[in-house]
Design an enzyme around this catalytic site. Structure first.
Site, PDB file in Angstrom:
ATOM      1  N   LYS A 165       0.800  -1.116  -0.042  1.00 32.18           N
ATOM      2  CA  LYS A 165       0.090   0.049  -0.001  1.00 32.18           C
ATOM      3  C   LYS A 165       0.898   1.194  -0.151  1.00 32.18           C
ATOM      4  O   LYS A 165       1.759   1.379  -0.825  1.00 32.18           O
ATOM      5  CB  LYS A 165      -0.835  -0.069   1.144  1.00 32.18           C
ATOM      6  N   ASP A 201      -5.519  -7.628   9.239  1.00 32.40           N
ATOM      7  CA  ASP A 201      -6.807  -6.981   9.332  1.00 32.40           C
ATOM      8  C   ASP A 201      -7.894  -8.046   8.973  1.00 32.40           C
ATOM      9  O   ASP A 201      -8.988  -8.247   9.265  1.00 32.40           O
ATOM     10  CB  ASP A 201      -6.953  -5.702   8.551  1.00 32.40           C
TER      11      ASP A 201
HETATM   12  C1  BGC Z   1      -1.494  -6.713   2.989  1.00 31.06           C
HETATM   13  C2  BGC Z   1      -2.525  -7.562   3.531  1.00 31.06           C
HETATM   14  C3  BGC Z   1      -3.762  -6.661   3.991  1.00 31.06           C
HETATM   15  C4  BGC Z   1      -4.417  -6.326   3.145  1.00 31.06           C
HETATM   16  C5  BGC Z   1      -5.639  -5.528   3.214  1.00 31.06           C
HETATM   17  C6  BGC Z   1      -2.432  -5.924   1.546  1.00 31.06           C
HETATM   18  O1  BGC Z   1      -1.622  -4.942   1.051  1.00 31.06           O
HETATM   19  O2  BGC Z   1      -0.416  -7.335   2.294  1.00 31.06           O
HETATM   20  O3  BGC Z   1      -1.474  -8.087   4.634  1.00 31.06           O
HETATM   21  O4  BGC Z   1      -4.509  -7.656   4.866  1.00 31.06           O
HETATM   22  O5  BGC Z   1      -3.539  -5.345   2.080  1.00 31.06           O
HETATM   23  O6  BGC Z   1      -5.426  -4.360   4.273  1.00 31.06           O
END
Ligand code: BGC
Length: 464
Positions: A165, A201
């Site tokens: 992200k 999450d």
């Molecule tokens: C992460 C996950 C997370 C998901 C939703 C992804 O970029 O790697 O661990 O559960 O985003 O937040």
């Protein structure tokens, strides 16, 4: 039922050209079958500790809430632009009191040196503790939602595999994030906070979902990023670094990275490649870039830019006026889909007017049709992709009736994605009676619940 309305333009030749350029975004039945088989295979490989683009991470959490969770718990939630600290009182599995405080995470902290980030998190906990007058002479069990891929060593330890992200603090990769946080908390003399569990999450969403509906076995997040977790039989999991606490265990699939090893290249379009090239973490998180809220808006913009360059879209608009990379948010896709669903144009006109574009002067009805069509296509593809993976997980399970707890901004705000997801999933796993249920704030509430579960496990194991 699943149809994106066909594109009709005043100029037939242009319409044909646009459709040809967008055809690659449509998933044929053959491709859908192939994605399904590839996902099944990647899951199996990862569970058997073979190279795979999926992690299938062992969370060491063996059970879901049983209504006996009791006590005062702290929860931390890190994953988006905000960080939250939560104090929760549980009585017989019910949340009887919840105090939440949001803290902003600045860009410098998100893409800076990890030390500063963890010290800041500890400072927020310290601030929260003071504001809420937490007692110094009492221990507070804590659940830490850390929504990034981790290698988990036990219920309360996990090393960061990679940031995703909007985060990128390279020095933290490979480090145990619980240790880092606990160390930073000591700088604030917060010895009385005991991190009992680290979780993702999706795990929080699953656990929070199970509190509401006992048939819940899968947790999904479709927000900025995307991922899923589910309840697996412990005997099917090979990777155990520390003890197994029961017959089942929650597996964090980490499907955002699905396809990073090239197994999904057969659906990758030139638009997806452009999005990837402009992203913070290139060549990674292939699947997330097809469906996540961080990317859907940019994907839409990239497609429209190509049509613009071909003089098929916004032909009267100069390049300088065209939205710059990463400035067209995914919320716009949801809003335009809203219009499409309601046969209206008001969101769309507002979005274009915010871009400084005027109807007739800069664009016409054909442009509106194209914009709607592109939003429809990428939304439908995202829904199908999510449904394919979900149905594979459903089909693995022994239970016939399964609730899927789901949360995330894209799921919540997109007006028809949720219907598509549930209908496609039903279609692809016809032997199961599945239901999608919005389980809001799993990353917060779920963390406190997981801390409570961890405490129960520890108490039980101490007695043995
Ligand atoms: C992460 C996950 C997370 C998901 C939703 C992804 O970029 O790697 O661990 O559960 O985003 O937040």
């Amino acid at each position: 039922m699943f149809k994106v309305v066909d594109l009709v333009l005043s100029n037939e030749a242009n319409c044909k050209r646009v459709c040809e350029l967008l055809d690659q975004l449509i998933l044929t039945d053959k491709k859908i079958d192939k994605i399904r088989n590839v996902f099944i295979n990647e899951m199996q490989l990862a569970l058997n500790e073979q190279p795979s683009s999926l992690q299938m991470e062992n969370t060491y959490i063996p059970e879901l809430p049983d209504g006996k969770e009791q006590g005062v718990f702290l929860a931390l939630d890190l994953g988006g632009t905000n960080f939250r600290v939560i104090l929760m009182v549980l009585q017989e599995g019910q949340i009887v009191k919840e105090t939440v405080q949001h803290y902003h995470i600045s860009d410098e902290l998100r893409i800076g040196c990890g030390e500063a980030l963890f010290d800041y998190l500890a400072k927020c906990v310290d601030d929260f503790s003071k504001q809420n007058e937490l007692c110094d002479n009492r221990t507070y069990p804590m659940g830490f939602t850390f929504s990034f891929p981790m290698r988990q060593h036990s219920l309360d330890s996990g090393s960061l595999v990679t940031w995703t992200k909007s985060f990128n603090c390279p020095s933290v990769v490979g480090m145990d994030v619980v240790e880092k946080l606990q160390k930073s908390l000591l700088k604030y003399n917060r010895k009385n906070i005991e991190i009992l569990a680290i979780l993702n999450d999706t795990t929080g969403t699953l656990v929070q979902g199970a509190r509401i509906d006992a048939n819940t076995r899968i947790g999904i997040v479709l927000g900025t990023g995307s991922n899923a977790c589910y309840m697996e039989l412990a005997k099917n999991v090979k990777h155990w670094e520390t003890r197994c606490h029961g017959d089942h265990v929650i597996i964090d699939v980490e499907w955002g990275a699905f396809g990073d090893n090239g197994v999904l290249d057969f659906i990758k379009t030139k638009y997806d490649r452009t999005v990837d090239e402009g992203s913070l973490l290139k060549n990674s998180f292939t699947f997330e870039k097809y469906i996540g809220g961080k990317y859907l808006g940019e994907l839409c913009r990239v497609i429209l830019e190509e049509l613009h360059l071909q003089k098929l879209f916004f032909p009267k608009v100069a390049q300088e006026k065209f939205p710059k990379p990463w400035t067209f948010g995914s919320d716009n896709v949801s809003k335009i889909e809203h219009d499409t669903l309601n046969s209206r144009n008001d969101n769309l006109l507002r979005i274009l007017s915010n871009l400084g574009l005027e109807f007739e002067k800069d664009y016409n009805d054909d442009d509106i049709h194209i914009l709607r069509y592109v939003c429809g296509l990428i939304s439908k593809r995202a829904a199908q992709l999510l449904a394919i993976n979900t149905s594979v997980i459903l089909n693995r399970m022994e239970e016939q009736e399964i609730t899927v707890a789901i949360d995330g901004s894209v799921y919540k705000h997109h007006p028809r994605l949720r219907h598509w997801i549930s209908e496609y999933t039903q279609l692809m796993s016809p032997s199961k009676k599945s239901k999608f249920m919005l389980a809001e704030d799993g990353s917060g509430k779920g963390a406190a619940l997981v801390a409570a579960i961890a405490k129960k496990i520890l108490d039980r194991e101490k007695l043995k």
